[in-house]
Design a protein around this motif. Structure first.
Motif, short mmCIF file in Angstrom:
data_model
loop_
_atom_site.label_atom_id
_atom_site.label_comp_id
_atom_site.label_asym_id
_atom_site.label_seq_id
_atom_site.Cartn_x
_atom_site.Cartn_y
_atom_site.Cartn_z
N GLY A 273 33.16 42.69 58.48
CA GLY A 273 34.35 43.13 59.22
C GLY A 273 35.43 42.07 59.24
N HIS A 274 35.01 40.81 59.43
CA HIS A 274 35.94 39.67 59.42
C HIS A 274 36.63 39.55 58.06
N PHE A 275 35.84 39.72 56.99
CA PHE A 275 36.41 39.64 55.65
C PHE A 275 37.44 40.74 55.42
N VAL A 276 37.13 41.97 55.85
CA VAL A 276 38.04 43.09 55.64
C VAL A 276 39.36 42.86 56.37
N ILE A 277 39.29 42.30 57.59
CA ILE A 277 40.52 41.99 58.32
C ILE A 277 41.34 40.95 57.54
N SER A 278 40.67 39.92 57.04
CA SER A 278 41.36 38.88 56.28
C SER A 278 42.00 39.46 55.02
N ARG A 279 41.25 40.32 54.34
CA ARG A 279 41.77 40.92 53.11
C ARG A 279 42.98 41.82 53.42
N HIS B 184 38.56 29.42 51.14
CA HIS B 184 39.65 28.44 51.14
C HIS B 184 40.74 28.84 50.16
N VAL B 185 40.35 29.48 49.04
CA VAL B 185 41.34 29.98 48.09
C VAL B 185 42.19 31.07 48.75
N MET B 186 41.54 31.97 49.48
CA MET B 186 42.28 33.01 50.19
C MET B 186 43.29 32.40 51.15
N ALA B 187 42.85 31.39 51.89
CA ALA B 187 43.73 30.73 52.86
C ALA B 187 44.88 30.00 52.15
N ALA B 188 44.56 29.27 51.08
CA ALA B 188 45.59 28.51 50.36
C ALA B 188 46.63 29.44 49.74
N ALA B 189 46.18 30.56 49.18
CA ALA B 189 47.11 31.52 48.60
C ALA B 189 48.03 32.09 49.67
N SER B 190 47.47 32.34 50.86
CA SER B 190 48.29 32.87 51.95
C SER B 190 49.31 31.84 52.42
N VAL B 191 48.90 30.58 52.51
CA VAL B 191 49.83 29.51 52.89
C VAL B 191 50.96 29.43 51.88
N MET B 192 50.61 29.46 50.60
CA MET B 192 51.63 29.34 49.56
C MET B 192 52.61 30.51 49.63
N LEU C 287 48.67 34.83 60.04
CA LEU C 287 47.41 35.39 60.55
C LEU C 287 46.35 35.43 59.45
N ALA C 288 46.75 35.78 58.22
CA ALA C 288 45.80 35.83 57.11
C ALA C 288 45.20 34.45 56.86
N THR C 289 46.01 33.42 56.94
CA THR C 289 45.53 32.05 56.74
C THR C 289 44.47 31.69 57.78
N LEU C 290 44.78 31.98 59.03
CA LEU C 290 43.87 31.62 60.13
C LEU C 290 42.54 32.37 60.02
N THR C 291 42.60 33.66 59.71
CA THR C 291 41.35 34.42 59.62
C THR C 291 40.53 34.01 58.40
N ALA C 292 41.19 33.71 57.28
CA ALA C 292 40.46 33.30 56.07
C ALA C 292 39.76 31.97 56.28
N LEU C 293 40.40 31.05 56.97
CA LEU C 293 39.79 29.74 57.22
C LEU C 293 38.53 29.86 58.08
N ARG C 294 38.46 30.88 58.92
CA ARG C 294 37.33 31.05 59.82
C ARG C 294 36.17 31.82 59.17
N LEU C 295 36.38 32.30 57.95
CA LEU C 295 35.29 32.98 57.24
C LEU C 295 34.17 31.99 56.90
N PRO C 296 32.91 32.38 57.01
CA PRO C 296 31.83 31.48 56.61
C PRO C 296 31.79 31.31 55.09
N ASP C 297 31.27 30.18 54.65
CA ASP C 297 31.16 29.90 53.22
C ASP C 297 30.03 30.76 52.63
N VAL C 298 30.30 31.46 51.53
CA VAL C 298 29.26 32.29 50.90
C VAL C 298 28.96 31.84 49.48
N SER C 299 29.57 30.73 49.05
CA SER C 299 29.45 30.32 47.65
C SER C 299 28.09 29.72 47.34
N GLY C 300 27.43 29.17 48.34
CA GLY C 300 26.11 28.60 48.12
C GLY C 300 26.18 27.27 47.40
#
Length: 441
Positions: free
Chosen positions: A255-261, A317-325, A424-437
């Motif tokens: 749900g958090h990811f969908v909001i960020s997206r 972090h890519v999602m957040a950086a793209a939003s910042v840019m 808002l997109a930047t803030l929510t993306a930064l709070r997403l947990p890391d899933v890259s492993g």
């Protein structure tokens, strides 16, 4: 050199993987075939990404209808149709997808559907004018978009079964870079042959190239050595679709990811409004078809692989950086609009704004695609993709409200709204947990 050795060498270079046996989150039976899967999927995605640039509903199709005299109502319908119809039906497609152990044939069928739609559109463009052309293009774009939706939900599932974690972002990034280079070359041809820009023959050529690209992509994708997957969870499509929507609140991470997206769409919505600000300064050549394709192609070429590599280690972090840019570009455009409007007409300023916007948009796309594939499992990947895309279809339709804001308060007000959404997109993306492993190896 055998085909297998050549494939493994190409894979090792592009995926930066010296050991093709490095496998994370894919079945053991798929591990040995990973180099072949990676290369075939990369080639397929490169062809379709190039096709997307050549028949873009944001750029090429509106230009085509405008040049050939179609009424404005058809032009305004292109982007909402293209985006929403590619997303809204996916929840129902996902249920059928889960009933099949091998899912690549859904992608192949969708790719052929897109090719046939473009072929019919080519004949419409060659023979029709005005309203008849407008109706034909809109109806065929709807069929194209529905076919595209099938490909979207199937590809994430097939990717998750055939390409390892820490390699998926690289694949998307390399495909974006390669398609960007080819788009750039196409744009240069158009720029240096300005007499072609509004000609029917140009659009027939672009559509014809798209037909070939999607047919070729279907042939390549059919060769991917996909292993059979789980088929549990099928059932009545409508009932299962409504059940799937409950994942938005039952699975908090999803749900958090969908909001960020959803918030990340600001990066895409901003581009045409920045173009409008530039156009109003009288430098129309900067927003010609060739120039806009050039900016988009250059962005994909230079930024695609960078975003892809970064996504494999931290896609949130890519999602957040793209939003910042994207937000910074909107802020810069607004600052120039208020305090130095003549600068917006300077070629290097306009070019930098358009290029930076396109780079941010590429980053948002690569980051959120990689995050979703890595977050999901083999059993629920198609379902999560479909739910996410269905929600996005509704969000994109709601984006039509921006047209009302523009009409009532002006382009600058739209960019202020989108800038706030970008924060808002930047803030929510930064709070997403890391899933890259684990990113070693």
């Amino acid at each position: 050199m055998t085909d297998k050795k050549l494939t493994e060498r190409v894979y090792g270079y592009l995926a930066e993987d010296e050991d093709a046996r490095v496998c994370k989150d894919i079945p053991e039976s798929a591990c040995n075939e990973q180099p072949r899967s990676f290369v075939l999927m990369l080639l397929s995605l490169t062809l379709t990404k190039l096709g997307d640039s050549l028949v873009s509903a944001r750029l090429v199709l509106p230009w085509m209808l405008s040049s050939l005299g179609a009424p404005a109502m058809f032009i305004s319908a292109l982007v909402p149709l293209r985006e929403s119809l590619a997303l809204l039906p996916q929840l129902f497609v996902a249920q059928k997808l889960r009933e099949q152990p091998v899912r690549k044939w859904f992608w192949v069928a969708g790719s052929i559907g897109q090719a046939v739609s473009l072929l019919a559109m080519l004949f419409a463009v060659a023979t029709l004018d005005e309203s008849a052309l407008g109706w034909s293009v809109v109806v065929l774009l709807a069929i194209f978009s529905l076919s595209r939706g099938i490909c979207s939900v199937a590809n994430k599932d097939v990717t998750g079964k055939t390409v390892s974690k820490t390699r998926r972002g690289r694949m998307s990034g390399v495909a974006a870079s390669a398609a960007g280079l080819l788009t750039l070359l196409t744009a240069l041809v158009i720029i240096f042959a300005p007499d072609m820009e509004g000609q029917r023959s140009l659009f027939v050529g672009l559509l014809g190239t798209g037909v070939v690209l999607w047919f070729a992509a279907a042939l390549l994708y059919a060769g991917i050595p996909e292993v059979a997957g789980a088929t549990e969870g099928g059932g009545n499509a409508l009932t299962e679709a409504f059940k799937s929507m409950s994942l938005l609140w039952q699975d908090r991470q999803f749900g958090h990811f969908v909001i960020s997206r959803a918030l990340l769409v600001a990066a895409a919505f901003a581009i045409p409004y920045i173009v409008v600000l530039i156009q109003r300064q009288g430098e129309s050549e900067l927003t010609s078809l060739g120039s806009l394709m050039l900016a988009s192609g250059l962005a994909g070429l230079l930024a695609g692989r960078f975003w892809g590599r970064w996504s494999d280690s931290a896609s949130h972090h890519v999602m957040a950086a793209a939003s910042v840019m994207s937000t910074l570009v909107m802020g810069a455009a607004l600052a120039l609009y208020y305090w130095l409007p003549t600068a917006l007409g300077a070629p290097w300023v306009a070019g930098l704004l358009l290029f930076s916007s396109a780079v941010a948009h590429h980053g948002a796309r690569v980051g959120r695609k990689t995050y979703l594939v890595d977050m999901a499992t083999q059993d629920n990947r198609a379902q999560l993709t479909a739910v996410s895309n269905t929600v996005m279809g509704v969000v994109l339709l709601a984006g039509l409200l921006l047209g009302w804001v523009d009409a009532a308060y002006g382009v600058a007000a739209v960019l202020w709204v989108l800038g706030a959404i970008g924060v808002l997109a930047t803030l929510t993306a930064l709070r997403l947990p890391d899933v890259s492993g684990d990113t070693s190896g």
